[in-house]
Design a protein around this motif. Structure first.
Motif, mmCIF file in Angstrom:
data_model
loop_
_atom_site.group_PDB
_atom_site.id
_atom_site.type_symbol
_atom_site.label_atom_id
_atom_site.label_comp_id
_atom_site.label_asym_id
_atom_site.label_seq_id
_atom_site.Cartn_x
_atom_site.Cartn_y
_atom_site.Cartn_z
ATOM 1 N N SER A 73 17.574 -105.170 -32.318
ATOM 2 C CA SER A 73 16.719 -105.330 -33.472
ATOM 3 C C SER A 73 15.499 -104.567 -33.125
ATOM 4 N N PRO A 74 14.569 -104.253 -34.124
ATOM 5 C CA PRO A 74 13.257 -103.829 -33.750
ATOM 6 C C PRO A 74 12.530 -104.855 -32.754
ATOM 7 N N THR A 75 12.831 -105.932 -32.592
ATOM 8 C CA THR A 75 12.075 -106.821 -31.917
ATOM 9 C C THR A 75 12.628 -107.244 -30.575
ATOM 10 N N TYR A 77 22.459 -104.895 -42.790
ATOM 11 C CA TYR A 77 21.970 -104.279 -41.486
ATOM 12 C C TYR A 77 22.486 -102.999 -41.033
ATOM 13 N N HIS A 121 10.747 -94.494 -37.197
ATOM 14 C CA HIS A 121 9.773 -95.329 -37.853
ATOM 15 C C HIS A 121 9.742 -94.693 -39.182
ATOM 16 N N ARG A 180 13.690 -99.243 -40.712
ATOM 17 C CA ARG A 180 13.464 -99.918 -39.471
ATOM 18 C C ARG A 180 13.693 -101.531 -39.536
ATOM 19 N N ASP A 181 13.185 -101.924 -40.588
ATOM 20 C CA ASP A 181 13.102 -103.457 -40.405
ATOM 21 C C ASP A 181 14.907 -103.890 -40.783
ATOM 22 N N ARG A 182 15.659 -103.257 -41.002
ATOM 23 C CA ARG A 182 17.067 -103.732 -41.268
ATOM 24 C C ARG A 182 18.095 -102.639 -40.528
#
Length: 523
Positions: free
Chosen positions: A410-412, A450, A459, A464-466
């Motif tokens: 994931s992004p994190t 997702y 970006h 980006r968030d999903r």
């Protein structure tokens, strides 16, 4: 707003405890009643399979279990006559399918307190259910407690009260099947098979023999033996038991008997598992299954995986009550023709009888089957389900399959597919994020979206968030669905549907299952 009535769970064995953990995980209030003063102290089930570990992980209880257990990456198969190993089950074959490519050994009397400790409220011991009334909008339980009689009002009643279920009897539900004339004897012993009397047996080993088979189980701090007793045979005395053990393992310097138990062998299933969408039979109350290949307790945990999320969705208003019908539709065939038949085939295999299963399906499929990762549920109500994977390599996922639990980025940071769906439905869009596919925003607590792509989302893509990065397309290849497909995964980790990507397709699939529109976040 009226206060939500609790769900009443009766019976604090492994299935009742797991069910309560599931209700707690989904934020459903509950009461857990146990008629005895303490949890079980009997010598009982000892091997827990990968699928059960996944369920306990979802419910937040697996860490304590693993800390106390012994982990096993090989299930041995030994010919007793020659004391030589045959092809063993290599569980490391599952490393890309699950976070738990192993099974564990932990006796039930040590397992239950760990599950109870993971609950955020106490088990109500010495609470004996006397009777109950099923009303239109609730169930009223009449309970004997240390402080006298008490009535408990509940939204639903879940019968986890074992093979002699009083709730099942009160409902008048019949049990069909058979109790075998053969019984099993289980004994725990202290013996050194590691150092002075080293035996290189796997921690879980099956000694097959036409006249008398045996299962050897390495517990965290002792060894356990399981073997059959012929019809009408008296259990051996203590000295004879130790002689019998040494007939399998050979002479040893010292051996001490810790305990033993004899139990009957069943393949019996309740004719009906639900009444008025208010009372549900679970675990041994619904099905009594031969514990060969650890199919007894572990099949019950499948019940405790299937029902709690359904109750949560209905009680939140996210689904109509028809969602509850899927519990019996999906779980009953698994118990009747799945686990029951597999257990009986395992018993015949151990005794080298005709009709026994063979493990000629390849290393991956054999490991998949023996860990219950192979269970495919009848999610569409058309009789399409299975307990057995037969291909040499993993096939493409289908509706009803347990979703393979692979890691993505994931992004994190790292996340697994089961982590994503433990609280909600999840739509996985297997696509190319460079092409800016249409992926809905995540504005619902019940359904998340997702993109899965071997390309990390730029970006400036708006995704980006999903978006989930799939290096080397490992997850994409394992799922095996056509490009531009959406795979809808349920909160219990089973695939609800596979469909071509399109505007609103995941929302339509969700509504078809729940009979309700997708709920939105309240700002």
């Amino acid at each position: 707003m009226t206060e939500q009535l609790p769900v009443a769970v009766v019976g604090a064995g492994p299935i009742g405890l797991t069910t309560a953990l599931g209700l707690a995980h989904y934020g459903v209030p509950f009461v857990l009643l146990e008629e005895d003063a303490v949890l079980s102290s009997d010598t009982k089930a000892g091997t827990t399979l990968s699928r059960t570990l996944e369920v306990w992980n979802r419910y937040g209880a697996v860490d304590g279990i693993l800390s106390a257990a012994l982990r096993i990456d090989e299930i041995g198969d030994i010919d007793r006559a020659t004391n030589t190993p045959r092809a063993s089950v290599q569980l490391a074959e599952l490393v890309n399918d699950t976070q738990f490519p192993f099974v564990i050994n932990l006796p039930q009397q040590k397992m239950e307190p760990i599950l109870a400790a993971a609950l955020d409220q106490p088990v109500l011991t010495q609470h004996r259910l006397l009777s109950f009334d099923v009303l239109d909008d609730r169930v009223v339980l009449h309970v004997e407690t240390p402080d006298g009689p008490r009535d408990i009002e509940a939204s639903h009643l879940l019968a986890c009260d074992g093979g002699r279920s009083k709730i099942r009897d009160a409902l008048g539900v019949k049990v069909v099947g058979e109790t075998l004339p053969e019984r099993y004897m289980l004994i725990d012993v202290l013996v050194d098979l590691d150092v002075n009397n080293a035996r290189d047996y796997p921690y879980l080993a099956y000694f097959a023999d036409r006249s008398e088979w045996m299962v050897l189980i390495r517990q965290p701090d002792n060894w356990r033996f399981l073997f059959p007793l012929g019809p009408g045979a008296e259990p051996p005395g203590d000295e004879d038991l130790l002689v019998k053990v040494k007939q399998f393992i050979g002479e040893v310097d010292r051996i001490e008997l810790l305990g033993s138990v004899v139990y009957n062998v069943h393949h019996r299933v309740a004719e009906q598992w639900t009444v008025d969408r208010k009372v549900f039979l679970m675990g041994d109350a619904a099905h009594l299954i031969t514990p060969m290949w650890a199919l007894g307790l572990n099949t019950g945990v499948l019940d405790a995986s299937n029902l709690p999320w359904r109750l949560a969705w209905v009680l939140r208003g996210w689904a109509s009550e028809t969602l509850l019908d899927g519990y019996e539709q999906e779980q009953r065939p698994v118990a009747i023709e799945g686990s029951g038949e597999m257990a009986e085939a395992a018993r015949k295999y151990m005794a080298q009888q005709r009709g026994a299963v063979t493990e000629a399906t390849g290393a991956w499929a054999t490991a998949y089957n023996r860990t219950l990762l192979s269970v495919r549920l009848d999610v569409e109500g058309v009789g399409d389900w299975s307990m057995v994977a037969t291909t040499a390599a993993p096939p493409a996922v289908r509706a009803g399959d347990r979703a393979p639990d692979l890691a993505l980025q994931s992004p994190t940071g790292r996340v697994t597919i089961h982590d994503l769906c433990k609280d909600s439905f999840v739509a996985l869009y297997f696509t190319d994020v460079r092409r800016r596919p249409e992926i809905p925003v995540n504005d619902s607590p019940a359904l998340k979206h997702y993109a899965v792509s071997r390309w990390d989302a730029p970006h400036d893509s708006g995704l980006r968030d999903r978006a989930l990065f799939d290096p080397g397309s490992i997850a994409t290849n394992r799922y095996g669905v056509p490009p531009e497909s959406v795979v809808l995964v349920r909160p219990d980790g089973h695939v609800a549907a596979v469909a071509p990507m399109g505007t609103g397709v995941a929302e339509e699939l969700y509504t078809h299952i729940t009979d309700r529109p997708v709920p939105r976040e309240v700002s």
